[in-house]
Scaffold this motif. Sequence first.
Motif, PDB file in Angstrom:
ATOM      1  N   GLU A 370     -16.534 -21.495 -48.168  1.00 22.45           N
ATOM      2  CA  GLU A 370     -16.335 -22.633 -49.067  1.00 22.45           C
ATOM      3  C   GLU A 370     -15.757 -22.180 -50.405  1.00 22.45           C
ATOM      4  OE1 GLU A 370     -18.962 -26.544 -50.043  1.00 22.45           O
ATOM      5  OE2 GLU A 370     -19.766 -24.653 -50.835  1.00 22.45           O
ATOM      6  N   ARG A 371     -16.242 -21.071 -50.950  1.00 22.14           N
ATOM      7  CA  ARG A 371     -15.714 -20.574 -52.229  1.00 22.14           C
ATOM      8  C   ARG A 371     -14.229 -20.256 -52.120  1.00 22.14           C
ATOM      9  NH1 ARG A 371     -20.704 -17.812 -52.282  1.00 22.14           N
ATOM     10  NH2 ARG A 371     -19.707 -15.890 -51.527  1.00 22.14           N
ATOM     11  N   GLU A 372     -13.814 -19.683 -50.987  1.00 24.61           N
ATOM     12  CA  GLU A 372     -12.391 -19.394 -50.773  1.00 24.61           C
ATOM     13  C   GLU A 372     -11.582 -20.680 -50.730  1.00 24.61           C
ATOM     14  OE1 GLU A 372     -12.312 -17.154 -47.181  1.00 24.61           O
ATOM     15  OE2 GLU A 372     -13.099 -15.315 -48.104  1.00 24.61           O
ATOM     16  N   ASP A 373     -12.128 -21.692 -50.073  1.00 24.39           N
ATOM     17  CA  ASP A 373     -11.425 -22.978 -49.976  1.00 24.39           C
ATOM     18  C   ASP A 373     -11.289 -23.632 -51.350  1.00 24.39           C
ATOM     19  OD1 ASP A 373     -11.212 -22.662 -47.260  1.00 24.39           O
ATOM     20  OD2 ASP A 373     -12.902 -23.976 -46.769  1.00 24.39           O
ATOM     21  N   VAL A 374     -12.352 -23.583 -52.153  1.00 24.73           N
ATOM     22  CA  VAL A 374     -12.306 -24.180 -53.492  1.00 24.73           C
ATOM     23  C   VAL A 374     -11.269 -23.469 -54.354  1.00 24.73           C
ATOM     24  CG1 VAL A 374     -13.605 -24.481 -55.644  1.00 24.73           C
ATOM     25  CG2 VAL A 374     -14.673 -25.046 -53.452  1.00 24.73           C
ATOM     26  N   GLU A 375     -11.243 -22.146 -54.300  1.00 27.25           N
ATOM     27  CA  GLU A 375     -10.267 -21.388 -55.090  1.00 27.25           C
ATOM     28  C   GLU A 375      -8.845 -21.711 -54.658  1.00 27.25           C
ATOM     29  OE1 GLU A 375      -9.239 -16.728 -56.284  1.00 27.25           O
ATOM     30  OE2 GLU A 375     -10.847 -17.178 -54.861  1.00 27.25           O
ATOM     31  N   HIS A 376      -8.635 -21.798 -53.358  1.00 22.91           N
ATOM     32  CA  HIS A 376      -7.297 -22.103 -52.837  1.00 22.91           C
ATOM     33  C   HIS A 376      -6.867 -23.507 -53.247  1.00 22.91           C
ATOM     34  CE1 HIS A 376      -3.818 -21.978 -50.261  1.00 22.91           C
ATOM     35  NE2 HIS A 376      -4.265 -22.970 -49.502  1.00 22.91           N
ATOM     36  N   MET A 377      -7.778 -24.478 -53.152  1.00 20.00           N
ATOM     37  CA  MET A 377      -7.436 -25.849 -53.527  1.00 20.00           C
ATOM     38  C   MET A 377      -7.140 -25.958 -55.015  1.00 20.00           C
ATOM     39  SD  MET A 377      -6.788 -28.871 -52.609  1.00 20.00           S
ATOM     40  CE  MET A 377      -7.304 -28.770 -50.895  1.00 20.00           C
ATOM     41  N   ASN A 378      -7.875 -25.235 -55.849  1.00 15.04           N
ATOM     42  CA  ASN A 378      -7.590 -25.246 -57.283  1.00 15.04           C
ATOM     43  C   ASN A 378      -6.181 -24.746 -57.568  1.00 15.04           C
ATOM     44  OD1 ASN A 378     -10.064 -26.275 -57.952  1.00 15.04           O
ATOM     45  ND2 ASN A 378     -10.886 -24.393 -58.830  1.00 15.04           N
ATOM     46  N   GLU A 379      -5.770 -23.702 -56.857  1.00 11.03           N
ATOM     47  CA  GLU A 379      -4.422 -23.158 -57.052  1.00 11.03           C
ATOM     48  C   GLU A 379      -3.363 -24.181 -56.655  1.00 11.03           C
ATOM     49  OE1 GLU A 379      -4.468 -19.661 -54.681  1.00 11.03           O
ATOM     50  OE2 GLU A 379      -5.649 -18.482 -56.128  1.00 11.03           O
ATOM     51  N   ILE A 380      -3.582 -24.859 -55.533  1.00  8.29           N
ATOM     52  CA  ILE A 380      -2.614 -25.866 -55.076  1.00  8.29           C
ATOM     53  C   ILE A 380      -2.522 -27.022 -56.076  1.00  8.29           C
ATOM     54  CG2 ILE A 380      -2.182 -27.611 -53.309  1.00  8.29           C
ATOM     55  CD1 ILE A 380      -3.389 -25.688 -51.261  1.00  8.29           C
ATOM     56  N   LEU A 381      -3.678 -27.511 -56.517  1.00  4.48           N
ATOM     57  CA  LEU A 381      -3.681 -28.653 -57.426  1.00  4.48           C
ATOM     58  C   LEU A 381      -3.075 -28.289 -58.781  1.00  4.48           C
ATOM     59  CD1 LEU A 381      -7.176 -30.151 -56.580  1.00  4.48           C
ATOM     60  CD2 LEU A 381      -4.948 -31.174 -56.085  1.00  4.48           C
ATOM     61  N   THR A 382      -3.333 -27.090 -59.260  1.00  4.50           N
ATOM     62  CA  THR A 382      -2.751 -26.663 -60.532  1.00  4.50           C
ATOM     63  C   THR A 382      -1.231 -26.632 -60.444  1.00  4.50           C
ATOM     64  OG1 THR A 382      -4.710 -25.362 -61.084  1.00  4.50           O
ATOM     65  CG2 THR A 382      -2.685 -24.816 -62.243  1.00  4.50           C
ATOM     66  N   ASP A 383      -0.719 -26.218 -59.294  1.00  6.00           N
ATOM     67  CA  ASP A 383       0.741 -26.199 -59.102  1.00  6.00           C
ATOM     68  C   ASP A 383       1.327 -27.601 -59.148  1.00  6.00           C
ATOM     69  OD1 ASP A 383       0.848 -23.455 -58.889  1.00  6.00           O
ATOM     70  OD2 ASP A 383       0.808 -23.444 -56.688  1.00  6.00           O
ATOM     71  N   HIS A 384       0.478 -28.618 -58.894  1.00  8.91           N
ATOM     72  CA  HIS A 384       0.954 -30.004 -58.895  1.00  8.91           C
ATOM     73  C   HIS A 384       0.487 -30.774 -60.126  1.00  8.91           C
ATOM     74  CE1 HIS A 384       1.553 -28.950 -54.642  1.00  8.91           C
ATOM     75  NE2 HIS A 384       2.433 -29.934 -54.613  1.00  8.91           N
ATOM     76  N   SER A 385       0.140 -30.064 -61.171  1.00  9.55           N
ATOM     77  CA  SER A 385      -0.280 -30.734 -62.401  1.00  9.55           C
ATOM     78  C   SER A 385       0.925 -31.394 -63.062  1.00  9.55           C
ATOM     79  CB  SER A 385      -0.919 -29.725 -63.361  1.00  9.55           C
ATOM     80  OG  SER A 385       0.078 -29.001 -64.059  1.00  9.55           O
ATOM     81  N   PRO A 386       0.688 -32.364 -63.952  1.00  7.13           N
ATOM     82  CA  PRO A 386       1.813 -33.062 -64.588  1.00  7.13           C
ATOM     83  C   PRO A 386       2.466 -32.282 -65.724  1.00  7.13           C
ATOM     84  CG  PRO A 386      -0.242 -33.911 -65.434  1.00  7.13           C
ATOM     85  CD  PRO A 386      -0.612 -32.930 -64.350  1.00  7.13           C
ATOM     86  N   PHE A 387       1.908 -31.123 -66.084  1.00  6.13           N
ATOM     87  CA  PHE A 387       2.442 -30.361 -67.208  1.00  6.13           C
ATOM     88  C   PHE A 387       3.773 -29.708 -66.844  1.00  6.13           C
ATOM     89  CE2 PHE A 387      -2.076 -30.641 -68.054  1.00  6.13           C
ATOM     90  CZ  PHE A 387      -2.106 -30.901 -69.406  1.00  6.13           C
ATOM     91  N   ARG A 388       4.610 -29.545 -67.861  1.00 10.55           N
ATOM     92  CA  ARG A 388       5.845 -28.803 -67.662  1.00 10.55           C
ATOM     93  C   ARG A 388       5.506 -27.385 -67.239  1.00 10.55           C
ATOM     94  NH1 ARG A 388       7.418 -31.194 -72.775  1.00 10.55           N
ATOM     95  NH2 ARG A 388       7.112 -29.151 -73.750  1.00 10.55           N
ATOM     96  N   LYS A 389       6.302 -26.795 -66.409  1.00 13.64           N
ATOM     97  CA  LYS A 389       6.030 -25.462 -65.895  1.00 13.64           C
ATOM     98  C   LYS A 389       5.877 -24.481 -67.052  1.00 13.64           C
ATOM     99  CE  LYS A 389       6.066 -26.604 -61.609  1.00 13.64           C
ATOM    100  NZ  LYS A 389       4.788 -26.639 -60.860  1.00 13.64           N
ATOM    101  N   GLY A 390       4.797 -23.707 -66.991  1.00  8.27           N
ATOM    102  CA  GLY A 390       4.523 -22.723 -68.048  1.00  8.27           C
ATOM    103  C   GLY A 390       3.793 -23.294 -69.239  1.00  8.27           C
ATOM    104  N   GLU A 391       3.562 -24.615 -69.248  1.00  5.63           N
ATOM    105  CA  GLU A 391       2.928 -25.242 -70.415  1.00  5.63           C
ATOM    106  C   GLU A 391       1.417 -25.027 -70.399  1.00  5.63           C
ATOM    107  OE1 GLU A 391       3.501 -26.822 -73.961  1.00  5.63           O
ATOM    108  OE2 GLU A 391       5.123 -26.996 -72.514  1.00  5.63           O
ATOM    109  N   ARG A 392       0.797 -25.079 -69.211  1.00  2.00           N
ATOM    110  CA  ARG A 392      -0.647 -24.943 -69.115  1.00  2.00           C
ATOM    111  C   ARG A 392      -1.019 -24.005 -67.969  1.00  2.00           C
ATOM    112  NH1 ARG A 392      -4.309 -28.218 -71.249  1.00  2.00           N
ATOM    113  NH2 ARG A 392      -5.546 -26.457 -70.584  1.00  2.00           N
TER     114      ARG A 392
END
Length: 396
Positions: A370-392
Amino acid sequence: MTDEISIRVERSFTAISPESWSRLSGTSKAADTVPYNPFLSHAFLSSLEESGSATADTGWLGHHLLLETDKGELIGALPGYLKNHSQGEYVFDHGWADAFERAGGRYYPKLQCSIPFTPATGPRLLVAEGFDRRPIQSAIAESLKEVVRRLGVSSAHVTFVPEDEISVFETDGYLHRTDQQFHFINDGYADHDAFLETLASRKRKALKKERRAALENGISIDWLTGADLTERIWDQFFSFYMDTGSRKWGRPYLTRDFYSLIGQRMPDDILLVMAKRDGRYVAGAINFIGGDTLYGRHWGCIEDHPYLHFEVCYHQAIDFALAKGLKRVEAGAQGEHKLARGYLPVTTHSAHYVAHAGLRRAISDYLEREREDVEHMNEILTDHSPFRKGERQQED
Protein backbone atom coordinates in the motif's frame (compact mmCIF):
# COMPACT_ATOMS: atom_id res chain seq x y z
CA MET A 1 12.35 7.42 32.44
CA THR A 2 12.46 6.88 36.18
CA ASP A 3 10.23 5.11 38.69
CA GLU A 4 8.81 8.53 39.57
CA ILE A 5 6.95 8.64 36.27
CA SER A 6 3.68 6.76 35.86
CA ILE A 7 1.07 6.22 33.16
CA ARG A 8 -2.64 6.14 33.86
CA VAL A 9 -5.75 5.97 31.70
CA GLU A 10 -8.40 8.65 32.13
CA ARG A 11 -11.84 7.87 30.73
CA SER A 12 -13.34 11.34 31.04
CA PHE A 13 -11.58 14.20 29.30
CA THR A 14 -13.40 16.67 31.51
CA ALA A 15 -11.44 15.23 34.48
CA ILE A 16 -8.26 16.69 32.96
CA SER A 17 -7.70 20.32 33.91
CA PRO A 18 -7.47 22.83 31.06
CA GLU A 19 -4.40 24.39 32.70
CA SER A 20 -2.36 21.18 32.79
CA TRP A 21 -3.48 20.18 29.28
CA SER A 22 -2.47 23.56 27.83
CA ARG A 23 1.18 22.90 28.73
CA LEU A 24 1.35 20.02 26.25
CA SER A 25 2.79 20.46 22.75
CA GLY A 26 0.42 21.82 20.14
CA THR A 27 -2.55 22.26 22.48
CA SER A 28 -2.15 25.96 23.27
CA LYS A 29 -1.38 29.17 21.43
CA ALA A 30 1.04 30.03 24.23
CA ALA A 31 3.34 27.10 23.35
CA ASP A 32 6.21 27.94 21.02
CA THR A 33 7.76 24.59 20.01
CA VAL A 34 4.83 23.14 18.03
CA PRO A 35 2.26 25.20 16.06
CA TYR A 36 -1.13 25.36 17.75
CA ASN A 37 -3.54 22.66 16.63
CA PRO A 38 -7.15 23.57 17.57
CA PHE A 39 -8.29 19.94 17.51
CA LEU A 40 -5.90 19.15 20.36
CA SER A 41 -7.18 21.98 22.52
CA HIS A 42 -9.00 21.20 25.74
CA ALA A 43 -11.92 23.24 24.40
CA PHE A 44 -12.37 21.03 21.33
CA LEU A 45 -11.84 17.63 22.97
CA SER A 46 -14.02 18.38 26.00
CA SER A 47 -16.77 19.73 23.73
CA LEU A 48 -16.85 16.45 21.79
CA GLU A 49 -17.44 14.58 25.03
CA GLU A 50 -19.79 16.98 26.81
CA SER A 51 -21.99 17.41 23.72
CA GLY A 52 -22.59 13.67 23.46
CA SER A 53 -20.75 13.45 20.13
CA ALA A 54 -17.84 11.24 21.26
CA THR A 55 -18.98 9.13 24.21
CA ALA A 56 -19.52 5.51 25.17
CA ASP A 57 -23.04 5.76 23.73
CA THR A 58 -21.65 6.63 20.29
CA GLY A 59 -18.85 4.06 20.49
CA TRP A 60 -16.08 6.45 21.59
CA LEU A 61 -15.28 5.60 25.22
CA GLY A 62 -12.44 7.79 26.43
CA HIS A 63 -9.13 6.02 27.17
CA HIS A 64 -6.71 8.94 27.30
CA LEU A 65 -3.16 8.01 28.28
CA LEU A 66 -1.59 10.44 30.75
CA LEU A 67 2.08 10.43 31.75
CA GLU A 68 2.53 12.03 35.18
CA THR A 69 5.19 12.66 37.79
CA ASP A 70 4.76 11.37 41.33
CA LYS A 71 3.47 14.85 42.19
CA GLY A 72 0.65 14.54 39.68
CA GLU A 73 2.20 16.88 37.08
CA LEU A 74 1.04 16.06 33.56
CA ILE A 75 4.10 15.81 31.28
CA GLY A 76 2.84 13.67 28.43
CA ALA A 77 -0.42 12.42 26.91
CA LEU A 78 -2.06 10.57 24.05
CA PRO A 79 -5.79 11.11 23.40
CA GLY A 80 -7.47 7.74 22.92
CA TYR A 81 -10.81 5.96 22.75
CA LEU A 82 -12.00 2.38 23.18
CA LYS A 83 -14.18 1.62 20.17
CA ASN A 84 -16.55 -1.09 19.03
CA HIS A 85 -16.70 0.09 15.40
CA SER A 86 -14.53 1.87 12.81
CA GLN A 87 -16.78 4.80 11.94
CA GLY A 88 -15.65 8.43 11.93
CA GLU A 89 -11.93 7.63 11.60
CA TYR A 90 -11.01 8.22 7.90
CA VAL A 91 -8.25 5.59 8.00
CA PHE A 92 -10.14 2.51 6.96
CA ASP A 93 -9.56 -0.86 8.63
CA HIS A 94 -12.90 -2.53 7.93
CA GLY A 95 -11.14 -5.10 5.73
CA TRP A 96 -8.76 -5.99 8.56
CA ALA A 97 -11.69 -6.46 10.93
CA ASP A 98 -13.61 -8.64 8.47
CA ALA A 99 -10.61 -10.84 7.72
CA PHE A 100 -9.74 -11.35 11.39
CA GLU A 101 -13.28 -12.17 12.40
CA ARG A 102 -13.74 -14.61 9.50
CA ALA A 103 -10.63 -16.36 10.82
CA GLY A 104 -12.22 -16.65 14.25
CA GLY A 105 -10.64 -13.61 15.88
CA ARG A 106 -12.29 -10.71 17.68
CA TYR A 107 -11.25 -7.34 16.25
CA TYR A 108 -13.52 -5.13 18.35
CA PRO A 109 -13.14 -3.48 20.74
CA LYS A 110 -9.95 -1.72 19.70
CA LEU A 111 -8.10 1.39 20.84
CA GLN A 112 -8.29 4.39 18.53
CA CYS A 113 -5.85 7.22 19.27
CA SER A 114 -7.03 10.15 17.21
CA ILE A 115 -9.30 13.17 17.21
CA PRO A 116 -12.84 11.86 16.65
CA PHE A 117 -14.35 12.65 13.24
CA THR A 118 -11.28 14.72 12.29
CA PRO A 119 -8.91 13.64 9.48
CA ALA A 120 -6.26 16.25 10.30
CA THR A 121 -2.61 15.56 11.04
CA GLY A 122 -1.37 16.81 14.41
CA PRO A 123 0.81 15.78 17.34
CA ARG A 124 -0.29 12.59 19.03
CA LEU A 125 2.60 11.96 21.44
CA LEU A 126 2.09 15.12 23.46
CA VAL A 127 4.91 16.36 25.66
CA ALA A 128 4.88 19.24 28.11
CA GLU A 129 6.96 22.29 27.30
CA GLY A 130 10.46 22.15 28.75
CA PHE A 131 10.79 18.35 28.81
CA ASP A 132 12.98 16.12 26.63
CA ARG A 133 10.55 14.99 23.96
CA ARG A 134 11.93 11.69 22.67
CA PRO A 135 12.08 9.64 25.90
CA ILE A 136 8.61 10.78 26.92
CA GLN A 137 7.22 10.00 23.47
CA SER A 138 8.80 6.54 23.60
CA ALA A 139 7.34 5.90 27.04
CA ILE A 140 3.85 6.79 25.79
CA ALA A 141 4.16 4.54 22.72
CA GLU A 142 5.35 1.61 24.85
CA SER A 143 2.64 2.21 27.44
CA LEU A 144 -0.05 2.10 24.76
CA LYS A 145 1.04 -1.44 23.89
CA GLU A 146 0.79 -2.38 27.57
CA VAL A 147 -2.76 -0.97 27.71
CA VAL A 148 -3.67 -3.14 24.70
CA ARG A 149 -2.36 -6.22 26.51
CA ARG A 150 -4.02 -5.30 29.80
CA LEU A 151 -7.42 -4.70 28.19
CA GLY A 152 -7.13 -7.77 25.98
CA VAL A 153 -8.12 -5.82 22.85
CA SER A 154 -6.93 -6.62 19.34
CA SER A 155 -5.03 -3.48 18.46
CA ALA A 156 -4.24 0.20 18.83
CA HIS A 157 -4.40 2.66 15.95
CA VAL A 158 -2.75 6.09 16.07
CA THR A 159 -3.94 8.01 13.04
CA PHE A 160 -2.91 11.23 11.27
CA VAL A 161 0.47 11.17 12.95
CA PRO A 162 3.11 13.80 12.05
CA GLU A 163 5.97 12.33 10.06
CA ASP A 164 8.47 13.19 12.82
CA GLU A 165 6.58 10.94 15.28
CA ILE A 166 6.37 7.89 13.01
CA SER A 167 9.94 6.81 13.79
CA VAL A 168 9.04 6.64 17.50
CA PHE A 169 6.25 4.20 16.77
CA GLU A 170 8.24 2.14 14.27
CA THR A 171 11.09 1.75 16.75
CA ASP A 172 8.53 0.36 19.19
CA GLY A 173 7.20 -2.23 16.74
CA TYR A 174 4.19 -0.44 15.31
CA LEU A 175 3.22 -0.87 11.66
CA HIS A 176 3.44 2.22 9.45
CA ARG A 177 0.58 3.09 7.12
CA THR A 178 0.38 5.91 4.60
CA ASP A 179 -2.47 7.56 2.75
CA GLN A 180 -3.09 10.70 0.75
CA GLN A 181 -4.69 14.09 1.21
CA PHE A 182 -4.61 17.35 -0.75
CA HIS A 183 -3.26 20.53 0.83
CA PHE A 184 -2.80 24.06 -0.44
CA ILE A 185 0.70 25.36 0.32
CA ASN A 186 1.20 29.11 0.64
CA ASP A 187 4.43 30.05 -1.11
CA GLY A 188 4.19 33.62 0.09
CA TYR A 189 1.51 34.69 -2.37
CA ALA A 190 0.28 38.26 -1.91
CA ASP A 191 -3.28 37.29 -2.82
CA HIS A 192 -5.33 34.78 -4.79
CA ASP A 193 -4.41 36.42 -8.10
CA ALA A 194 -0.72 35.97 -7.31
CA PHE A 195 -1.36 32.29 -6.68
CA LEU A 196 -3.30 31.97 -9.93
CA GLU A 197 -0.34 33.39 -11.85
CA THR A 198 1.63 30.25 -10.98
CA LEU A 199 -0.90 28.05 -12.78
CA ALA A 200 -0.88 27.01 -16.40
CA SER A 201 -2.87 29.49 -18.50
CA ARG A 202 -5.72 27.11 -19.27
CA LYS A 203 -6.10 26.08 -15.63
CA ARG A 204 -6.00 29.70 -14.47
CA LYS A 205 -8.77 30.71 -16.85
CA ALA A 206 -10.90 27.73 -15.81
CA LEU A 207 -10.66 28.61 -12.11
CA LYS A 208 -11.50 32.26 -12.71
CA LYS A 209 -14.54 31.18 -14.71
CA GLU A 210 -15.52 28.71 -11.98
CA ARG A 211 -15.36 31.37 -9.27
CA ARG A 212 -17.50 33.77 -11.29
CA ALA A 213 -20.07 31.06 -11.99
CA ALA A 214 -20.29 30.09 -8.31
CA LEU A 215 -21.46 33.58 -7.37
CA GLU A 216 -24.11 33.88 -10.06
CA ASN A 217 -27.76 33.93 -8.99
CA GLY A 218 -27.02 36.76 -6.57
CA ILE A 219 -24.83 34.77 -4.17
CA SER A 220 -22.43 36.55 -1.80
CA ILE A 221 -19.92 35.16 0.70
CA ASP A 222 -19.40 36.10 4.36
CA TRP A 223 -16.56 35.14 6.70
CA LEU A 224 -17.88 34.67 10.24
CA THR A 225 -15.64 34.21 13.27
CA GLY A 226 -15.41 35.26 16.92
CA ALA A 227 -18.44 37.25 18.06
CA ASP A 228 -20.17 36.59 14.70
CA LEU A 229 -20.85 33.01 15.80
CA THR A 230 -24.24 33.50 17.43
CA GLU A 231 -26.69 30.73 18.27
CA ARG A 232 -28.81 31.85 15.32
CA ILE A 233 -25.84 31.37 13.00
CA TRP A 234 -25.15 27.93 14.49
CA ASP A 235 -28.79 26.97 13.95
CA GLN A 236 -28.44 27.81 10.28
CA PHE A 237 -25.13 26.05 9.85
CA PHE A 238 -26.36 22.95 11.69
CA SER A 239 -29.28 22.69 9.27
CA PHE A 240 -26.74 22.60 6.42
CA TYR A 241 -24.70 19.98 8.24
CA MET A 242 -27.72 17.78 8.94
CA ASP A 243 -29.06 17.99 5.39
CA THR A 244 -25.80 17.11 3.68
CA GLY A 245 -24.53 14.77 6.40
CA SER A 246 -27.73 12.72 6.46
CA ARG A 247 -27.44 12.09 2.74
CA LYS A 248 -23.68 11.42 2.80
CA TRP A 249 -23.22 9.37 5.98
CA GLY A 250 -26.73 8.35 6.98
CA ARG A 251 -26.32 9.77 10.49
CA PRO A 252 -24.21 12.87 11.14
CA TYR A 253 -21.68 12.46 13.95
CA LEU A 254 -21.82 15.83 15.68
CA THR A 255 -24.68 17.10 17.84
CA ARG A 256 -26.14 20.60 17.85
CA ASP A 257 -24.75 21.12 21.37
CA PHE A 258 -21.23 20.58 20.05
CA TYR A 259 -21.43 23.73 17.95
CA SER A 260 -22.73 25.81 20.83
CA LEU A 261 -19.87 24.62 23.05
CA ILE A 262 -17.08 25.33 20.58
CA GLY A 263 -18.74 28.65 19.77
CA GLN A 264 -18.46 29.57 23.43
CA ARG A 265 -15.03 28.09 24.15
CA MET A 266 -12.97 28.72 21.01
CA PRO A 267 -14.79 31.24 18.77
CA ASP A 268 -11.59 32.89 17.54
CA ASP A 269 -10.35 29.50 16.28
CA ILE A 270 -13.36 29.03 14.01
CA LEU A 271 -14.13 30.37 10.54
CA LEU A 272 -17.52 29.83 8.96
CA VAL A 273 -17.61 30.56 5.24
CA MET A 274 -21.29 31.24 4.56
CA ALA A 275 -23.02 31.74 1.21
CA LYS A 276 -26.02 34.07 1.14
CA ARG A 277 -28.78 34.45 -1.44
CA ASP A 278 -31.86 36.67 -1.22
CA GLY A 279 -30.99 37.74 2.31
CA ARG A 280 -30.56 34.28 3.84
CA TYR A 281 -27.72 31.80 4.17
CA VAL A 282 -28.06 28.78 1.90
CA ALA A 283 -24.69 27.02 2.34
CA GLY A 284 -21.64 27.07 4.57
CA ALA A 285 -18.37 25.40 5.51
CA ILE A 286 -16.66 25.22 8.91
CA ASN A 287 -12.92 25.71 9.22
CA PHE A 288 -10.61 25.73 12.24
CA ILE A 289 -7.72 28.18 12.51
CA GLY A 290 -4.41 26.77 13.73
CA GLY A 291 -1.07 28.38 14.42
CA ASP A 292 0.01 28.10 10.78
CA THR A 293 -2.78 26.12 9.10
CA LEU A 294 -6.44 26.53 8.17
CA TYR A 295 -8.24 23.21 8.58
CA GLY A 296 -11.31 22.77 6.42
CA ARG A 297 -13.79 20.31 7.89
CA HIS A 298 -17.32 19.84 6.63
CA TRP A 299 -19.85 21.76 4.62
CA GLY A 300 -23.56 21.68 3.94
CA CYS A 301 -26.22 23.42 1.88
CA ILE A 302 -29.97 23.74 1.53
CA GLU A 303 -29.80 24.93 -2.09
CA ASP A 304 -27.73 23.47 -4.93
CA HIS A 305 -25.77 25.89 -7.10
CA PRO A 306 -23.08 25.03 -9.66
CA TYR A 307 -19.52 25.27 -8.30
CA LEU A 308 -20.68 26.69 -4.95
CA HIS A 309 -19.11 23.79 -3.03
CA PHE A 310 -15.72 24.52 -4.63
CA GLU A 311 -16.00 28.24 -3.89
CA VAL A 312 -17.06 27.88 -0.26
CA CYS A 313 -14.75 25.02 0.68
CA TYR A 314 -11.58 25.54 -1.37
CA HIS A 315 -11.25 28.97 -3.00
CA GLN A 316 -12.46 30.92 0.02
CA ALA A 317 -10.18 28.89 2.29
CA ILE A 318 -7.21 29.90 0.15
CA ASP A 319 -8.34 33.53 0.27
CA PHE A 320 -8.51 33.45 4.06
CA ALA A 321 -5.16 31.69 4.48
CA LEU A 322 -3.44 34.22 2.25
CA ALA A 323 -5.11 37.15 4.03
CA LYS A 324 -3.97 35.83 7.44
CA GLY A 325 -0.50 34.67 6.39
CA LEU A 326 -1.16 30.98 7.12
CA LYS A 327 1.23 28.46 5.60
CA ARG A 328 -1.29 25.93 4.36
CA VAL A 329 -4.88 24.81 3.99
CA GLU A 330 -5.77 21.22 4.83
CA ALA A 331 -9.07 20.54 3.16
CA GLY A 332 -9.98 17.23 4.80
CA ALA A 333 -9.88 13.66 3.57
CA GLN A 334 -9.52 12.43 0.00
CA GLY A 335 -10.84 14.30 -3.03
CA GLU A 336 -8.77 14.31 -6.23
CA HIS A 337 -11.00 17.14 -7.48
CA LYS A 338 -8.99 19.42 -5.15
CA LEU A 339 -5.92 19.00 -7.37
CA ALA A 340 -7.31 21.22 -10.13
CA ARG A 341 -7.88 23.95 -7.52
CA GLY A 342 -4.26 24.16 -6.40
CA TYR A 343 -4.25 21.55 -3.63
CA LEU A 344 -1.28 19.18 -3.95
CA PRO A 345 -1.07 15.51 -2.92
CA VAL A 346 0.46 15.06 0.53
CA THR A 347 1.30 11.82 2.30
CA THR A 348 -0.41 11.19 5.65
CA HIS A 349 0.78 8.69 8.23
CA SER A 350 -0.61 6.37 10.89
CA ALA A 351 0.84 3.80 13.28
CA HIS A 352 -0.78 0.49 14.21
CA TYR A 353 0.00 -2.01 16.95
CA VAL A 354 -1.61 -5.40 16.31
CA ALA A 355 -1.41 -7.90 19.16
CA HIS A 356 -2.08 -11.11 17.17
CA ALA A 357 1.12 -12.23 15.44
CA GLY A 358 -0.62 -13.76 12.42
CA LEU A 359 -2.82 -10.74 11.79
CA ARG A 360 0.18 -8.47 12.30
CA ARG A 361 2.20 -10.32 9.61
CA ALA A 362 -0.68 -10.20 7.13
CA ILE A 363 -1.27 -6.48 7.69
CA SER A 364 2.46 -5.74 7.50
CA ASP A 365 2.68 -7.37 4.05
CA TYR A 366 -0.38 -5.45 2.88
CA LEU A 367 0.93 -2.11 4.15
CA GLU A 368 4.24 -2.52 2.37
CA ARG A 369 2.43 -2.76 -0.95
CA GLU A 370 0.00 0.00 0.00
CA ARG A 371 2.82 2.45 0.81
CA GLU A 372 4.31 1.83 -2.65
CA ASP A 373 0.94 2.45 -4.26
CA VAL A 374 0.42 5.71 -2.33
CA GLU A 375 3.88 6.98 -3.31
CA HIS A 376 3.32 6.07 -6.95
CA MET A 377 -0.11 7.75 -7.03
CA ASN A 378 1.30 10.92 -5.47
CA GLU A 379 3.91 11.09 -8.23
CA ILE A 380 1.27 10.66 -10.94
CA LEU A 381 -1.06 13.26 -9.45
CA THR A 382 1.75 15.78 -8.95
CA ASP A 383 2.61 15.44 -12.64
CA HIS A 384 -1.00 16.43 -13.37
CA SER A 385 -1.15 19.43 -11.06
CA PRO A 386 -2.40 22.74 -12.50
CA PHE A 387 0.90 24.51 -11.82
CA ARG A 388 3.22 25.53 -14.61
CA LYS A 389 6.02 23.02 -15.01
CA GLY A 390 8.79 23.69 -12.51
CA GLU A 391 6.61 26.07 -10.49
CA ARG A 392 5.83 23.70 -7.61
CA GLN A 393 7.26 20.49 -6.17
CA GLN A 394 5.33 17.72 -4.41
CA GLU A 395 4.71 18.15 -0.69
CA ASP A 396 5.60 15.02 1.29
